[in-house]
Scaffold this motif. Structure first.
Motif, PDB file in Angstrom:
ATOM      1  N   ALA A  59      37.969 -50.512  -7.491  1.00 28.57           N
ATOM      2  CA  ALA A  59      38.394 -51.514  -6.511  1.00 28.57           C
ATOM      3  C   ALA A  59      38.579 -50.829  -5.165  1.00 28.57           C
ATOM      4  N   THR A  60      38.852 -51.632  -4.153  1.00 26.86           N
ATOM      5  CA  THR A  60      39.167 -51.130  -2.819  1.00 26.86           C
ATOM      6  C   THR A  60      40.525 -51.686  -2.408  1.00 26.86           C
ATOM      7  N   VAL A  61      41.381 -50.826  -1.890  1.00 25.58           N
ATOM      8  CA  VAL A  61      42.702 -51.226  -1.403  1.00 25.58           C
ATOM      9  C   VAL A  61      42.755 -50.968   0.107  1.00 25.58           C
ATOM     10  N   GLN A  62      43.173 -51.967   0.853  1.00 21.64           N
ATOM     11  CA  GLN A  62      43.221 -51.861   2.304  1.00 21.64           C
ATOM     12  C   GLN A  62      44.559 -51.285   2.774  1.00 21.64           C
ATOM     13  N   VAL A  63      44.476 -50.381   3.754  1.00 21.69           N
ATOM     14  CA  VAL A  63      45.666 -49.842   4.424  1.00 21.69           C
ATOM     15  C   VAL A  63      45.402 -49.836   5.925  1.00 21.69           C
ATOM     16  N   PRO A  64      46.445 -49.875   6.740  1.00 20.54           N
ATOM     17  CA  PRO A  64      46.221 -49.825   8.186  1.00 20.54           C
ATOM     18  C   PRO A  64      45.820 -48.427   8.642  1.00 20.54           C
ATOM     19  N   LEU A  65      44.882 -48.357   9.562  1.00 17.88           N
ATOM     20  CA  LEU A  65      44.532 -47.048  10.124  1.00 17.88           C
ATOM     21  C   LEU A  65      45.749 -46.413  10.773  1.00 17.88           C
ATOM     22  N   ASP A  66      46.484 -47.219  11.544  1.00 18.06           N
ATOM     23  CA  ASP A  66      47.679 -46.762  12.254  1.00 18.06           C
ATOM     24  C   ASP A  66      48.844 -47.636  11.795  1.00 18.06           C
ATOM     25  N   TYR A  67      49.812 -47.051  11.119  1.00 19.03           N
ATOM     26  CA  TYR A  67      50.917 -47.842  10.579  1.00 19.03           C
ATOM     27  C   TYR A  67      51.795 -48.455  11.667  1.00 19.03           C
ATOM     28  N   SER A  68      51.712 -47.933  12.878  1.00 18.51           N
ATOM     29  CA  SER A  68      52.466 -48.556  13.968  1.00 18.51           C
ATOM     30  C   SER A  68      51.754 -49.788  14.513  1.00 18.51           C
ATOM     31  N   LYS A  69      50.521 -50.007  14.063  1.00 18.42           N
ATOM     32  CA  LYS A  69      49.745 -51.170  14.494  1.00 18.42           C
ATOM     33  C   LYS A  69      49.091 -51.808  13.258  1.00 18.42           C
ATOM     34  N   PRO A  70      49.898 -52.413  12.393  1.00 20.47           N
ATOM     35  CA  PRO A  70      49.367 -52.914  11.121  1.00 20.47           C
ATOM     36  C   PRO A  70      48.351 -54.044  11.259  1.00 20.47           C
ATOM     37  N   SER A  71      48.324 -54.693  12.388  1.00 14.85           N
ATOM     38  CA  SER A  71      47.345 -55.765  12.585  1.00 14.85           C
ATOM     39  C   SER A  71      46.039 -55.239  13.166  1.00 14.85           C
ATOM     40  N   GLY A  72      45.972 -53.932  13.393  1.00 13.92           N
ATOM     41  CA  GLY A  72      44.779 -53.335  13.976  1.00 13.92           C
ATOM     42  C   GLY A  72      43.740 -52.953  12.941  1.00 13.92           C
ATOM     43  N   GLU A  73      42.993 -51.891  13.217  1.00 17.50           N
ATOM     44  CA  GLU A  73      41.898 -51.462  12.347  1.00 17.50           C
ATOM     45  C   GLU A  73      42.418 -51.068  10.970  1.00 17.50           C
ATOM     46  N   LYS A  74      41.614 -51.310   9.950  1.00 18.02           N
ATOM     47  CA  LYS A  74      41.992 -51.014   8.569  1.00 18.02           C
ATOM     48  C   LYS A  74      41.075 -49.959   7.955  1.00 18.02           C
ATOM     49  N   VAL A  75      41.586 -49.309   6.933  1.00 16.52           N
ATOM     50  CA  VAL A  75      40.831 -48.338   6.142  1.00 16.52           C
ATOM     51  C   VAL A  75      40.772 -48.848   4.709  1.00 16.52           C
ATOM     52  N   GLY A  76      39.594 -48.825   4.120  1.00 14.51           N
ATOM     53  CA  GLY A  76      39.451 -49.211   2.718  1.00 14.51           C
ATOM     54  C   GLY A  76      39.501 -47.987   1.823  1.00 14.51           C
ATOM     55  N   LEU A  77      40.500 -47.914   0.963  1.00 17.04           N
ATOM     56  CA  LEU A  77      40.634 -46.788   0.030  1.00 17.04           C
ATOM     57  C   LEU A  77      39.893 -47.097  -1.268  1.00 17.04           C
ATOM     58  N   SER A  78      38.998 -46.220  -1.653  1.00 18.62           N
ATOM     59  CA  SER A  78      38.280 -46.359  -2.909  1.00 18.62           C
ATOM     60  C   SER A  78      39.186 -45.915  -4.053  1.00 18.62           C
ATOM     61  N   VAL A  79      39.344 -46.792  -5.062  1.00 17.66           N
ATOM     62  CA  VAL A  79      40.280 -46.546  -6.160  1.00 17.66           C
ATOM     63  C   VAL A  79      39.548 -46.738  -7.488  1.00 17.66           C
ATOM     64  N   ILE A  80      39.920 -45.930  -8.475  1.00 11.81           N
ATOM     65  CA  ILE A  80      39.344 -46.033  -9.812  1.00 11.81           C
ATOM     66  C   ILE A  80      40.456 -45.925 -10.841  1.00 11.81           C
ATOM     67  N   ARG A  81      40.288 -46.568 -11.982  1.00  9.91           N
ATOM     68  CA  ARG A  81      41.272 -46.417 -13.046  1.00  9.91           C
ATOM     69  C   ARG A  81      40.591 -46.448 -14.416  1.00  9.91           C
ATOM     70  N   LEU A  82      41.193 -45.718 -15.345  1.00 15.09           N
ATOM     71  CA  LEU A  82      40.853 -45.819 -16.759  1.00 15.09           C
ATOM     72  C   LEU A  82      42.023 -46.553 -17.392  1.00 15.09           C
ATOM     73  N   PRO A  83      41.850 -47.819 -17.773  1.00 10.31           N
ATOM     74  CA  PRO A  83      42.985 -48.614 -18.248  1.00 10.31           C
ATOM     75  C   PRO A  83      43.652 -48.005 -19.471  1.00 10.31           C
ATOM     76  N   ALA A  84      44.956 -48.245 -19.574  1.00  9.70           N
ATOM     77  CA  ALA A  84      45.731 -47.775 -20.719  1.00  9.70           C
ATOM     78  C   ALA A  84      45.124 -48.306 -22.011  1.00  9.70           C
ATOM     79  N   GLU A  85      45.103 -47.463 -23.044  1.00  5.03           N
ATOM     80  CA  GLU A  85      44.474 -47.838 -24.310  1.00  5.03           C
ATOM     81  C   GLU A  85      45.333 -48.808 -25.123  1.00  5.03           C
ATOM     82  N   ASP A  86      46.652 -48.749 -24.925  1.00  4.89           N
ATOM     83  CA  ASP A  86      47.551 -49.612 -25.690  1.00  4.89           C
ATOM     84  C   ASP A  86      48.352 -50.470 -24.720  1.00  4.89           C
TER      85      ASP A  86
END
Length: 502
Positions: A59-86
């Motif tokens: 999946a991709t999770v969005q974060v602000p490029l500059d945390y002092s300007k959260p409505s400004g440019e964003k960065v997409g973080l690439s995320v991966i998971r191996l789901p829990a087996e139980d």
């Protein structure tokens, strides 16, 4: 850790698989609904997970490029998971980082998730992410393959002012290319921003508290998170610790000393194994390696892979790569034999290329560019070439084989377009629950004394020691380390402070 020449990533692929342990733990807590002002949309996002092969979800999770300007440019973080087996006994997510800076957390989880303990995989989603500026998360990309070839081959043990000036020219060119190609991004790729991203990830993953495993530079990232969000921690493991209070050049000098320690361990092992081709004592082996490097400085080696000459700098890089993990020591023995007896640097070059993620077609991942970009903004840098040269000279005195190469590798930071005035300081994470710091006594890249120091700095630090070789401990397959780590991550109850595993 810091220099692009010596990137500290968790080298899990060559390590033995680890075994799990049985324990119990609390069920997953309800996710936090509280978000810092202006960041509600980021903290409240729900990733759109999709299958991405071999049981993984991405999946991709969005974060602000500059945390002092959260409505400004964003960065997409690439995320991966191996789901829990139980799912019925699932505790939550185990967020991980393999180090670098510049190491891909997505690649790390793809390659290593199933090497985590059995009980961890049953009860946690094993999660990795590419930090901002790294790999698939809006990567910093400054250099072409040929430009990095030139950078790494440049003599990083200068014998005169002309060679020193050549290093300076390479450092300036590196920094200028990053200013031209990634200038707007460079102020926002530092560790403090990446640590804030981790709290967004925690919330987006649905976890009320963070459970985290960080290796090498990932310990610095984890410690930075703990300093900013001590109340949001469930359990943190910091394996192969970086000392936050050291300056940029102090880190490099101490790291060079770590490689010297590892080289001696390799030399001892070579002699004890019998038939060592480099001498019948550890001192003789080290002297042989030193003489070989001096000769290579004067006459680079050939190689059968491509047209590059294997310079002294590339030879040292190849040696360093093999020192990261004990399982590579037989490869190093073979590579040095080939180089010394046949003037053939093919194996050493292959190790060097692996170190900096150079591909067969001559292209590179963005590991080197990201590594430099993060390190250069994290701590203040010496003001000029002459001052930097003094640090390199100091390093040579205490680490003759590796000192100059490690220190000069970070030279582009002197010319970096973005500088910080924030001096390094101890990390205390006051109010955090117990944090486990793992140190390996003969770790080449993150010296054991750094783990001791970080555990002492943290108000709730617990030191777990591995009396062994190689970089980081958890994924080396030592049953004592595995059990102590797994038990803590599952129950949040730490091992006894000062526990040593052999």
């Amino acid at each position: 850790m810091r220099a692009a020449r010596f990137i500290s990533v968790a080298t899990v692929l060559a390590l033995a698989a680890v075994t799990g342990c049985e324990s119990s733990g609390d069920n997953e807590a309800a996710p936090s609904t509280t978000a810092p002002a202006g960041l509600g949309s980021f903290y409240g996002q729900k990733p759109s997970w999709k299958g991405c092969g071999s049981g993984f979800e991405c999946a991709t999770v969005q974060v602000p490029l500059d945390y002092s300007k959260p409505s400004g440019e964003k960065v997409g973080l690439s995320v991966i998971r191996l789901p829990a087996e139980d799912k019925s006994s699932r505790i939550g997510s185990l967020l991980t980082n393999p180090g670098g800076p510049g190491g891909s957390g997505v690649d790390f989880v793809r390659q290593a998730a199933r090497a985590f303990g059995d009980d961890l995989r049953r009860r946690f989603d094993i999660v990795g992410f590419d930090p901002r500026g790294v790999a698939a998360s809006d990567p910093v990309k400054c250099n072409t393959g040929p430009q990095l070839d030139e950078f790494f081959a440049t003599d990083a043990s200068p014998d005169d002012q002309n060679e020193t000036n050549k290093l300076g020219d390479e450092g300036k060119a590196f920094a200028q290319r990053c200013k031209t190609k990634a200038g707007t991004e460079l102020p926002y790729v530092g560790t403090m921003y990446a640590a804030r991203d981790m709290d967004v990830l925690r919330a987006a993953l649905g976890d009320n508290k963070l459970t985290y495993y960080g290796a090498s530079y990932g310990t610095y990232l984890g410690a930075s998170y703990a300093e900013q969000f001590p109340k949001n921690i469930r359990a943190l493991v910091l394996d192969g610790a970086v000392d936050p209070k050291l300056s940029s050049t102090e880190l490099l000098i101490e790291q060079a000393k770590g490689f010297e320690t590892a080289l001696r361990a390799f030399a001892d092992d070579c002699v004890k194994s019998g038939g060592c081709p480099f001498g019948n004592s550890a001192d003789a082996v080290i002297d042989k390696v030193a003489s070989f490097l001096t000769a290579t400085d004067k006459k680079p080696l050939s190689n059968s892979r491509d047209s590059r000459k294997v310079t002294e700098s590339l030879a040292v890089m190849g040696i360093a790569r093999a020192l990261y993990v004990k399982e590579y020591w037989p490869v190093l023995r073979q590579a040095l034999t080939q180089a010394m007896q046949k003037s053939d640097g093919t194996y050493l070059l292959a190790l060097a290329d692996e170190m900096v993620e150079r591909k067969a077609d001559g292209s590179y991942s963005n590991q080197t560019d990201a590594n430099m970009a993060v390190n250069c903004v994290d701590k203040p840098n010496p003001p000029n070439l002459a001052t930097y040269g003094k640090a390199a000279a100091e390093a040579k005195k205490v680490a003759p084989r590796f000192g100059p190469f490690v220190v000069w590798g970070g030279l582009p930071c002197v010319y970096w377009p973005v500088q910080t005035k924030q001096e390094p300081k101890p990390v205390t994470a006051k109010g955090a629950p117990p944090i486990v710091v793992i140190g390996t006594i003969r770790d080449p890249a993150t010296p054991y004394k750094w783990a001791q120091s970080l555990a002492d700095q943290l108000s709730s630090g617990v030191l777990l020691t591995y009396d062994g070789d190689g970089h980081t401990a958890y994924l080396q397959g030592n049953s004592c380390i595995t059990k102590a780590t797994d038990d803590y991550l599952i129950t949040a109850d730490p091992p006894k402070d000062g526990t040593t595993c052999r």
